[in-house]
Motif scaffolding. Structure first.
Motif, mmCIF file in Angstrom:
data_model
loop_
_atom_site.group_PDB
_atom_site.id
_atom_site.type_symbol
_atom_site.label_atom_id
_atom_site.label_comp_id
_atom_site.label_asym_id
_atom_site.label_seq_id
_atom_site.Cartn_x
_atom_site.Cartn_y
_atom_site.Cartn_z
ATOM 1 N N THR A 114 0.790 -1.238 0.000
ATOM 2 C CA THR A 114 0.000 0.000 0.000
ATOM 3 C C THR A 114 0.820 1.286 0.000
ATOM 4 O OG1 THR A 114 -0.148 -0.005 2.428
ATOM 5 C CG2 THR A 114 -1.891 -1.139 1.214
ATOM 6 N N ASP A 115 2.081 1.239 0.376
ATOM 7 C CA ASP A 115 2.857 2.477 0.476
ATOM 8 C C ASP A 115 2.903 3.223 -0.850
ATOM 9 O OD1 ASP A 115 3.345 2.122 3.116
ATOM 10 O OD2 ASP A 115 5.497 1.741 2.953
ATOM 11 N N GLY A 116 2.557 4.515 -0.800
ATOM 12 C CA GLY A 116 2.613 5.362 -1.985
ATOM 13 C C GLY A 116 1.498 5.122 -2.982
ATOM 14 N N LYS A 117 0.494 4.338 -2.596
ATOM 15 C CA LYS A 117 -0.587 4.006 -3.513
ATOM 16 C C LYS A 117 -1.938 4.307 -2.884
ATOM 17 C CE LYS A 117 2.009 0.167 -5.575
ATOM 18 N NZ LYS A 117 2.030 -1.313 -5.784
ATOM 19 N N LEU A 118 -2.918 4.575 -3.724
ATOM 20 C CA LEU A 118 -4.296 4.607 -3.274
ATOM 21 C C LEU A 118 -4.775 3.169 -3.116
ATOM 22 C CD1 LEU A 118 -5.518 7.340 -5.761
ATOM 23 C CD2 LEU A 118 -5.046 7.648 -3.320
ATOM 24 N N VAL A 119 -5.772 2.980 -2.269
ATOM 25 C CA VAL A 119 -6.321 1.645 -2.033
ATOM 26 C C VAL A 119 -7.803 1.660 -2.408
ATOM 27 C CG1 VAL A 119 -6.750 -0.174 -0.351
ATOM 28 C CG2 VAL A 119 -4.683 1.242 -0.156
ATOM 29 N N VAL A 120 -8.189 0.727 -3.268
ATOM 30 C CA VAL A 120 -9.598 0.558 -3.648
ATOM 31 C C VAL A 120 -10.128 -0.674 -2.921
ATOM 32 C CG1 VAL A 120 -11.224 0.156 -5.520
ATOM 33 C CG2 VAL A 120 -9.216 1.596 -5.906
ATOM 34 N N PRO A 121 -11.003 -0.486 -1.927
ATOM 35 C CA PRO A 121 -11.549 -1.649 -1.215
ATOM 36 C C PRO A 121 -12.450 -2.480 -2.133
ATOM 37 C CG PRO A 121 -11.898 0.392 0.025
ATOM 38 C CD PRO A 121 -11.495 0.779 -1.359
ATOM 39 N N THR A 122 -12.261 -3.785 -2.089
ATOM 40 C CA THR A 122 -13.099 -4.706 -2.854
ATOM 41 C C THR A 122 -14.135 -5.399 -1.976
ATOM 42 O OG1 THR A 122 -11.486 -6.474 -2.544
ATOM 43 C CG2 THR A 122 -11.285 -5.124 -4.546
ATOM 44 N N ALA A 123 -13.850 -5.465 -0.685
ATOM 45 C CA ALA A 123 -14.771 -6.043 0.303
ATOM 46 C C ALA A 123 -14.333 -5.542 1.665
ATOM 47 C CB ALA A 123 -14.749 -7.572 0.262
ATOM 48 N N ALA A 124 -15.292 -5.455 2.592
ATOM 49 C CA ALA A 124 -14.979 -4.941 3.924
ATOM 50 C C ALA A 124 -15.416 -5.937 4.991
ATOM 51 C CB ALA A 124 -15.674 -3.602 4.152
ATOM 52 N N TYR A 125 -14.517 -6.226 5.919
ATOM 53 C CA TYR A 125 -14.828 -7.090 7.055
ATOM 54 C C TYR A 125 -15.733 -6.326 8.007
ATOM 55 C CZ TYR A 125 -14.193 -10.348 10.929
ATOM 56 O OH TYR A 125 -14.414 -11.257 11.925
ATOM 57 N N ARG A 126 -16.839 -6.932 8.386
ATOM 58 C CA ARG A 126 -17.902 -6.227 9.107
ATOM 59 C C ARG A 126 -17.707 -6.317 10.631
ATOM 60 N NH1 ARG A 126 -23.180 -8.633 6.267
ATOM 61 N NH2 ARG A 126 -24.236 -7.127 7.647
ATOM 62 N N ARG A 164 -9.096 -6.229 0.141
ATOM 63 C CA ARG A 164 -10.053 -6.148 1.234
ATOM 64 C C ARG A 164 -9.623 -5.114 2.285
ATOM 65 N NH1 ARG A 164 -11.436 -12.484 2.742
ATOM 66 N NH2 ARG A 164 -13.158 -12.737 1.243
ATOM 67 N N THR A 165 -10.598 -4.644 3.052
ATOM 68 C CA THR A 165 -10.329 -3.748 4.170
ATOM 69 C C THR A 165 -11.044 -4.259 5.414
ATOM 70 O OG1 THR A 165 -10.326 -1.427 4.890
ATOM 71 C CG2 THR A 165 -12.276 -2.191 3.698
ATOM 72 N N TRP A 166 -10.577 -3.835 6.559
ATOM 73 C CA TRP A 166 -11.156 -4.211 7.855
ATOM 74 C C TRP A 166 -11.843 -2.983 8.441
ATOM 75 C CZ3 TRP A 166 -7.320 -4.923 12.524
ATOM 76 C CH2 TRP A 166 -8.048 -5.128 13.712
ATOM 77 N N THR A 167 -13.164 -3.029 8.559
ATOM 78 C CA THR A 167 -13.919 -1.931 9.160
ATOM 79 C C THR A 167 -14.209 -2.272 10.613
ATOM 80 O OG1 THR A 167 -15.008 -1.469 7.038
ATOM 81 C CG2 THR A 167 -15.962 -0.476 8.997
ATOM 82 N N ALA A 179 -5.500 -8.119 13.901
ATOM 83 C CA ALA A 179 -4.816 -7.561 12.732
ATOM 84 C C ALA A 179 -4.172 -8.666 11.904
ATOM 85 C CB ALA A 179 -3.774 -6.541 13.169
ATOM 86 N N ASP A 180 -3.545 -9.631 12.574
ATOM 87 C CA ASP A 180 -2.926 -10.748 11.850
ATOM 88 C C ASP A 180 -3.979 -11.582 11.121
ATOM 89 O OD1 ASP A 180 -0.450 -9.974 12.756
ATOM 90 O OD2 ASP A 180 -0.349 -11.473 14.361
ATOM 91 N N ALA A 181 -5.131 -11.783 11.779
ATOM 92 C CA ALA A 181 -6.199 -12.575 11.155
ATOM 93 C C ALA A 181 -6.749 -11.882 9.922
ATOM 94 C CB ALA A 181 -7.312 -12.830 12.168
ATOM 95 N N ARG A 182 -6.947 -10.586 10.000
ATOM 96 C CA ARG A 182 -7.483 -9.849 8.854
ATOM 97 C C ARG A 182 -6.463 -9.818 7.718
ATOM 98 N NH1 ARG A 182 -10.655 -10.444 12.181
ATOM 99 N NH2 ARG A 182 -10.870 -12.249 10.819
ATOM 100 N N ARG A 183 -5.197 -9.622 8.058
ATOM 101 C CA ARG A 183 -4.163 -9.609 7.022
ATOM 102 C C ARG A 183 -4.093 -10.956 6.316
ATOM 103 N NH1 ARG A 183 -0.339 -8.945 10.103
ATOM 104 N NH2 ARG A 183 -0.324 -6.677 10.234
ATOM 105 N N ALA A 184 -4.241 -12.033 7.058
ATOM 106 C CA ALA A 184 -4.203 -13.374 6.468
ATOM 107 C C ALA A 184 -5.368 -13.604 5.513
ATOM 108 C CB ALA A 184 -4.223 -14.429 7.577
ATOM 109 N N GLU A 185 -6.462 -12.860 5.704
ATOM 110 C CA GLU A 185 -7.628 -12.977 4.832
ATOM 111 C C GLU A 185 -7.553 -12.028 3.637
ATOM 112 O OE1 GLU A 185 -10.743 -14.158 8.451
ATOM 113 O OE2 GLU A 185 -10.845 -12.186 7.513
ATOM 114 N N GLY A 186 -6.472 -11.260 3.537
ATOM 115 C CA GLY A 186 -6.299 -10.375 2.399
ATOM 116 C C GLY A 186 -6.647 -8.927 2.651
ATOM 117 N N CYS A 187 -6.856 -8.553 3.918
ATOM 118 C CA CYS A 187 -7.134 -7.140 4.221
ATOM 119 C C CYS A 187 -5.838 -6.340 4.162
ATOM 120 C CB CYS A 187 -7.772 -6.995 5.597
ATOM 121 S SG CYS A 187 -9.456 -7.621 5.705
#
Length: 257
Positions: A114-126, A164-167, A179-187
């Motif tokens: 993500t560094d230096g880039k915009l991020v387009v969320p494709t799905a959000a963890y609820r 993905r993003t984590w909301t 945080a580790d769990a969400r990262r492992a899921e692609g957030c």
């Protein structure tokens, strides 16, 4: 009753946006929702917008109207967090908007991507409560507008990554385990609005777009402030985010889901 059964798709809401606001003649069809006060200051410096409307959300939320490259747009400073951002979005829809583009900062879960880039969320963890009142329960909510937003970023030749993003509702409870769990899921990121506003958009059949920019970082299990907050964010960064939002918004004119 558990949060998993909170969604009620069979009976009417007791309080609706129509009780609070009414449709406004001439309301701009494309509205930008900024999550940073610095963006509003930059908008005033660059385009001298007029305050033509406002909403009451504990405090007053001004809505600014302006012209950009021949297009009439509006912008407001969205409250932070799922419940407040969803509530104001509901009233923006009721005013007469046809699409809303959210943009703002977030925390990085993966610096390398993500560094230096915009991020387009494709799905959000609820990991919040608002979305469960708009859609049936589930771990993630898809972002149906992400593909079109990526097309626009390609047209503009912007550096971006999609994922993905984590909301979450709990700013100070972003634990290492979670945080580790969400990262492992692609957030790739963590923020406080995406799942909520996307749920509103899907329930109302209204197009909501969102892009993010990583300000702080939780990668590696430690927090780094980096450019989070107006005291650390360079003016050039606000200018870049605003220009990106404006150039994106005019390309979304006339589109629906």
């Amino acid at each position: 009753m558990s949060i998993a059964s909170a969604f009620d798709g069979t009976s009417e809401a007791i309080l609706t946006p129509a009780h609070r606001v009414s449709r406004t003649v001439g309301f701009p069809q494309t509205v930008l929702a900024s999550l940073q006060g610095g963006i509003v200051r930059e908008l005033h410096e660059q385009l001298q917008p007029e305050e033509f409307d406002s909403l009451e959300c504990v405090y007053r939320v001004p809505i600014y109207r302006f012209s950009y490259k021949g297009h009439e747009l509006a912008l407001y400073l969205s409250p932070l967090g799922g419940p407040a951002s969803a509530r104001v979005l509901e009233e923006i829809i009721a005013r007469g908007a046809k699409r809303v583009l959210f943009f703002g900062t977030c925390g990085a879960l993966d610096n390398a991507q993500t560094d230096g880039k915009l991020v387009v969320p494709t799905a959000a963890y609820r990991d919040e409560g608002t979305s469960y009142h708009y859609l049936p329960a589930g771990d993630y909510i898809e972002v149906p507008t992400s593909g079109r937003l990526c097309d626009v970023f390609d047209e503009l030749r912007l550096p971006y990554v999609r994922g993905r993003t984590w909301t979450t509702d709990a700013l100070y409870r972003e634990t290492r385990r979670n945080a580790d769990a969400r990262r492992a899921e692609g957030c790739l990121t963590v923020e406080m609005e995406c799942a909520s506003v996307m749920a509103v958009g899907q329930f109302r059949q209204f197009p909501v777009y969102q892009f993010l920019y990583t300000a702080d970082s939780l990668d590696g299990g430690a927090w780094a402030c980096r450019t989070l907050g107006s005291a650390h964010m360079p003016k050039s960064n606000y200018q870049w985010q605003l220009r990106t939002a404006l150039d994106t918004a005019i390309r979304l004119e006339g589109e629906n889901l």
